[in-house]
Motif scaffolding. Structure first.
Motif, PDB file in Angstrom:
ATOM      1  N   PHE A 174      46.673 -28.771  -6.888  1.00  0.00           N
ATOM      2  CA  PHE A 174      46.347 -30.189  -6.771  1.00  0.00           C
ATOM      3  C   PHE A 174      44.844 -30.416  -6.663  1.00  0.00           C
ATOM      4  N   ALA A 175      44.136 -29.486  -6.038  1.00  0.00           N
ATOM      5  CA  ALA A 175      42.678 -29.607  -5.948  1.00  0.00           C
ATOM      6  C   ALA A 175      42.051 -29.563  -7.341  1.00  0.00           C
ATOM      7  N   ASP A 176      42.543 -28.654  -8.202  1.00  0.00           N
ATOM      8  CA  ASP A 176      42.015 -28.581  -9.566  1.00  0.00           C
ATOM      9  C   ASP A 176      42.307 -29.863 -10.347  1.00  0.00           C
ATOM     10  N   HIS A 177      43.498 -30.406 -10.184  1.00  0.00           N
ATOM     11  CA  HIS A 177      43.810 -31.656 -10.875  1.00  0.00           C
ATOM     12  C   HIS A 177      42.975 -32.818 -10.323  1.00  0.00           C
ATOM     13  N   ALA A 178      42.687 -32.775  -9.039  1.00  0.00           N
ATOM     14  CA  ALA A 178      41.828 -33.810  -8.455  1.00  0.00           C
ATOM     15  C   ALA A 178      40.414 -33.708  -9.030  1.00  0.00           C
ATOM     16  N   LYS A 179      39.915 -32.478  -9.231  1.00  0.00           N
ATOM     17  CA  LYS A 179      38.596 -32.299  -9.858  1.00  0.00           C
ATOM     18  C   LYS A 179      38.609 -32.833 -11.282  1.00  0.00           C
ATOM     19  N   GLU A 180      39.712 -32.602 -11.991  1.00  0.00           N
ATOM     20  CA  GLU A 180      39.839 -33.156 -13.349  1.00  0.00           C
ATOM     21  C   GLU A 180      39.732 -34.680 -13.305  1.00  0.00           C
ATOM     22  N   GLY A 181      40.402 -35.282 -12.325  1.00  0.00           N
ATOM     23  CA  GLY A 181      40.338 -36.735 -12.177  1.00  0.00           C
ATOM     24  C   GLY A 181      38.934 -37.222 -11.881  1.00  0.00           C
ATOM     25  N   MET A 182      38.211 -36.478 -11.051  1.00  0.00           N
ATOM     26  CA  MET A 182      36.826 -36.855 -10.757  1.00  0.00           C
ATOM     27  C   MET A 182      35.971 -36.731 -12.010  1.00  0.00           C
ATOM     28  N   ASN A 183      36.208 -35.703 -12.818  1.00  0.00           N
ATOM     29  CA  ASN A 183      35.482 -35.571 -14.085  1.00  0.00           C
ATOM     30  C   ASN A 183      35.721 -36.790 -14.970  1.00  0.00           C
ATOM     31  N   LEU A 184      36.974 -37.236 -15.019  1.00  0.00           N
ATOM     32  CA  LEU A 184      37.313 -38.416 -15.821  1.00  0.00           C
ATOM     33  C   LEU A 184      36.546 -39.638 -15.327  1.00  0.00           C
ATOM     34  N   HIS A 185      36.608 -39.883 -14.035  1.00  0.00           N
ATOM     35  CA  HIS A 185      35.976 -41.082 -13.495  1.00  0.00           C
ATOM     36  C   HIS A 185      34.454 -41.026 -13.583  1.00  0.00           C
ATOM     37  N   PHE A 186      33.870 -39.856 -13.354  1.00  0.00           N
ATOM     38  CA  PHE A 186      32.408 -39.731 -13.456  1.00  0.00           C
ATOM     39  C   PHE A 186      31.932 -39.864 -14.897  1.00  0.00           C
ATOM     40  N   THR A 187      32.797 -39.606 -15.867  1.00  0.00           N
ATOM     41  CA  THR A 187      32.438 -39.785 -17.278  1.00  0.00           C
ATOM     42  C   THR A 187      32.612 -41.242 -17.698  1.00  0.00           C
TER      43      THR A 187
END
Length: 84
Positions: free
Chosen positions: A13-26
């Motif tokens: 879940f931490a890795d998927h949360a990082k993916e989500g942060m990548n999406l939002h920061f982009t």
């Protein structure tokens, strides 16, 4: 928030949360720019709306992958390294 809560408890879940942060920061800076430009040219507001729809679709796809135990990577800039 999800990353902060899950980073020490559940790597998946931490890795998927990082993916989500990548999406939002982009997407967020692009959205802000489009919103600013749309004050001058209202036709650009359609692009802002399209960006929100695209982000929502990507989030739903990622949620389905996550719930099915599969890996998912957004097609975005990598601000946070994910160890899939």
């Amino acid at each position: 928030m999800v990353y902060l809560v899950s980073r020490d408890k559940n790597k998946y879940f931490a890795d998927h949360a990082k993916e989500g942060m990548n999406l939002h920061f982009t997407f967020f800076p692009v959205f802000l720019l489009l919103t600013f430009i749309s004050k001058k040219w209202s036709a650009v507001s359609i692009l802002s709306f399209t960006l929100i729809i695209l982000e929502t679709i990507l989030i739903l796809i990622a949620a389905i992958y996550t719930l099915n135990g599969k890996k998912f990577s957004y097609p975005v800039i990598r601000y946070f390294k994910v160890n899939h």
